[in-house]
Design a protein around this motif. Structure first.
Motif, PDB file in Angstrom:
ATOM      1  N   ALA A 174       0.844  -1.193   0.000  1.00  0.00           N
ATOM      2  CA  ALA A 174       0.000   0.000   0.000  1.00  0.00           C
ATOM      3  C   ALA A 174       0.877   1.240   0.000  1.00  0.00           C
ATOM      4  CB  ALA A 174      -0.905   0.006   1.231  1.00  0.00           C
ATOM      5  N   ARG A 220       5.176   1.984  -5.676  1.00  0.00           N
ATOM      6  CA  ARG A 220       4.497   0.714  -5.369  1.00  0.00           C
ATOM      7  C   ARG A 220       4.881  -0.353  -6.389  1.00  0.00           C
ATOM      8  NH1 ARG A 220      -0.471   2.639  -5.619  1.00  0.00           N
ATOM      9  NH2 ARG A 220      -1.086   1.592  -7.510  1.00  0.00           N
ATOM     10  N   GLU A 278      -8.401   1.404   1.244  1.00  0.00           N
ATOM     11  CA  GLU A 278      -8.499   0.152   0.482  1.00  0.00           C
ATOM     12  C   GLU A 278      -7.759  -0.983   1.155  1.00  0.00           C
ATOM     13  OE1 GLU A 278      -7.750   0.544  -3.886  1.00  0.00           O
ATOM     14  OE2 GLU A 278      -7.131   2.567  -3.319  1.00  0.00           O
ATOM     15  N   VAL A 279      -6.989  -0.648   2.208  1.00  0.00           N
ATOM     16  CA  VAL A 279      -6.110  -1.667   2.798  1.00  0.00           C
ATOM     17  C   VAL A 279      -6.905  -2.824   3.413  1.00  0.00           C
ATOM     18  CG1 VAL A 279      -4.488  -2.105   4.701  1.00  0.00           C
ATOM     19  CG2 VAL A 279      -4.137  -0.128   3.200  1.00  0.00           C
ATOM     20  N   LEU A 323       2.782  -1.138   4.462  1.00  0.00           N
ATOM     21  CA  LEU A 323       1.975   0.073   4.366  1.00  0.00           C
ATOM     22  C   LEU A 323       2.829   1.327   4.469  1.00  0.00           C
ATOM     23  CD1 LEU A 323      -1.008  -0.795   6.782  1.00  0.00           C
ATOM     24  CD2 LEU A 323      -0.578  -1.637   4.481  1.00  0.00           C
ATOM     25  N   ASP A 334       0.600   5.367  -2.005  1.00  0.00           N
ATOM     26  CA  ASP A 334      -0.191   6.157  -2.940  1.00  0.00           C
ATOM     27  C   ASP A 334       0.573   6.501  -4.218  1.00  0.00           C
ATOM     28  OD1 ASP A 334       0.292   9.540  -1.864  1.00  0.00           O
ATOM     29  OD2 ASP A 334       1.337   7.764  -1.159  1.00  0.00           O
ATOM     30  N   GLU A 342      -2.033  -4.935  -4.484  1.00  0.00           N
ATOM     31  CA  GLU A 342      -1.480  -3.588  -4.371  1.00  0.00           C
ATOM     32  C   GLU A 342      -2.631  -2.606  -4.253  1.00  0.00           C
ATOM     33  OE1 GLU A 342       1.903  -4.470  -7.791  1.00  0.00           O
ATOM     34  OE2 GLU A 342       1.223  -2.414  -7.405  1.00  0.00           O
ATOM     35  N   VAL A 343      -2.547  -1.689  -3.283  1.00  0.00           N
ATOM     36  CA  VAL A 343      -3.564  -0.641  -3.190  1.00  0.00           C
ATOM     37  C   VAL A 343      -2.890   0.720  -3.101  1.00  0.00           C
ATOM     38  CG1 VAL A 343      -5.292  -2.138  -2.115  1.00  0.00           C
ATOM     39  CG2 VAL A 343      -3.750  -0.794  -0.675  1.00  0.00           C
ATOM     40  N   GLY A 398      -1.619   5.126   7.070  1.00  0.00           N
ATOM     41  CA  GLY A 398      -1.191   3.744   7.258  1.00  0.00           C
ATOM     42  C   GLY A 398      -1.234   3.276   8.701  1.00  0.00           C
TER      43      GLY A 398
END
Lengths: 205, 205
Positions: free
Chosen positions: B11, B18, B42-43, B57, B13, B36-37, B66
């Motif tokens: 995770a 990522r 969304e975690v 995270l 942004d 993957e988020v 996170g």
DNA sequence: CGCTGACCCTGACAGATGTCATCCGCGTGT
DNA sequence: ACACGCGGATGACATCTGTCAGGGTCAGCG
């Protein structure tokens, strides 16, 4: 005989990010990471030694920022093309990067799959710039701040008092207040703290 | 039958970072990135769906940070262990992350080769924390600011005037000035802007 | 050469900031 | 039940900030 690979240099002060980018780009058979550096002042020596085709530079690095390093690479190693890869997609960064000689400008919000393509385009001499960022850059324009106003505003970044800034810059407090006031006006802010944020956001600081 | 792989969720942004981290970790035969988020909210849904052994995270993400996501994962999916991977090695982040249930805390200055090892240790139930950061965290201690002082200081972050903050928080200007003054004193700063930077640096904001 | 505008510098002053004293409500300990 | 400490709230006041007016220097232009 197979086509030669594109030789890459990576510059990012975060070792984890740099190593991860190296892993990502090494997945491509036509890309080869030949050097990695963690500070801006290591970029040119490493470029001169390893002769990469494309140098991927972060902007904010110790020793020298990526934009200054870009200008050096253009001056001393013009066959190496620079692609800026940065966290902050600030329009001011974009303008200064292009003016310094960067061929491309990618922010870290970009999908990972697009990085390799960006590298190939830059290698072919094409420009790679996010259209939204280019628009923002044109809208923000060049900094309206005079060199002194910029210096005084930069000195105000850490929340220092006028007296402290006056001492640091060898000015009277009245002068400092006047420059701050002018900067506040030009950025359309209500306070110096807001002016700092606006100028930083526009890439003027 | 071979040993099972360690299932990972990433995770962050920043899509580029990522994707690069996914590429880096996928080089290890015993690690498998299953999801993957790009935002904090969304975690948990992704953890519940994919059942990763370890979730990596970032701290600063849209939707939910996170650390809050870590607390949710511990509450709802306790078999998934969380490893924080963040840009800012702030002592306040470390303390809050561990209190929220994180097993490890890695900053992006870490050499890339150490990330896989950190993931394996976390998977085995070991703690992974930078000793220097742990020391800084103990030295900085918990925030000396009251909840209201924290709220008022946070509102002052963007350079707002006292009048603006008063309106925003439904307080009188005198009250806002008093809270700001207390926060300035507790952080040892000379101005509110400096107090903001100090509190942020210590992870109190 | 003189004029003009931009930049830099300075101090006075109105308004904003930060400190201080005070009060109230609530929780805790005796 | 009472005292105490803490957090939160408020306004008065000394100090600081931001605006404004004014002056000096310098480069560019006619």
């Amino acid at each position: 005989m197979s086509a030669p690979t594109i030789r890459l240099l990576l510059a990012d002060d975060q070792a984890l990010v740099r190593g991860a980018l190296a892993a990502l780009l090494s997945l491509e058979p036509d890309l080869e990471v030949v050097a990695e550096v963690g500070s801006g002042d290591e970029v040119l020596p490493a470029v001169l030694e390893h002769r990469p085709d494309v140098a991927l530079l972060d902007v904010e690095m110790p020793g020298m920022d990526g934009i200054a390093a870009t200008a050096l690479v253009r001056a001393k190693a013009p066959r190496t093309r620079v692609l800026i890869v940065t966290t902050f997609g600030r329009p001011g960064f974009l303008r200064r990067a292009l003016q310094a000689g960067a061929y491309g400008f990618v922010v870290k919000d970009t999908p990972a799959a697009e990085l390799a393509d960006a590298v190939r385009k830059v290698h072919r001499g094409l420009r790679v710039v996010d259209p939204q960022l280019a628009t923002d850059s044109l809208v923000a324009g060049e900094s309206p701040l005079t060199p002194r106003e910029t210096e005084v505003l930069r000195a105000a970044r850490d929340g220092s008092t006028v007296a402290t800034i006056a001492k640091r810059l060898f000015l009277s407090e009245g002068t400092v207040r006047n420059h701050l006031s002018a900067a506040i006006g030009k950025t359309g802010a209500a306070t110096r703290a807001e002016a700092v944020l606006t100028a930083e956001g526009n890439g003027w600081l």
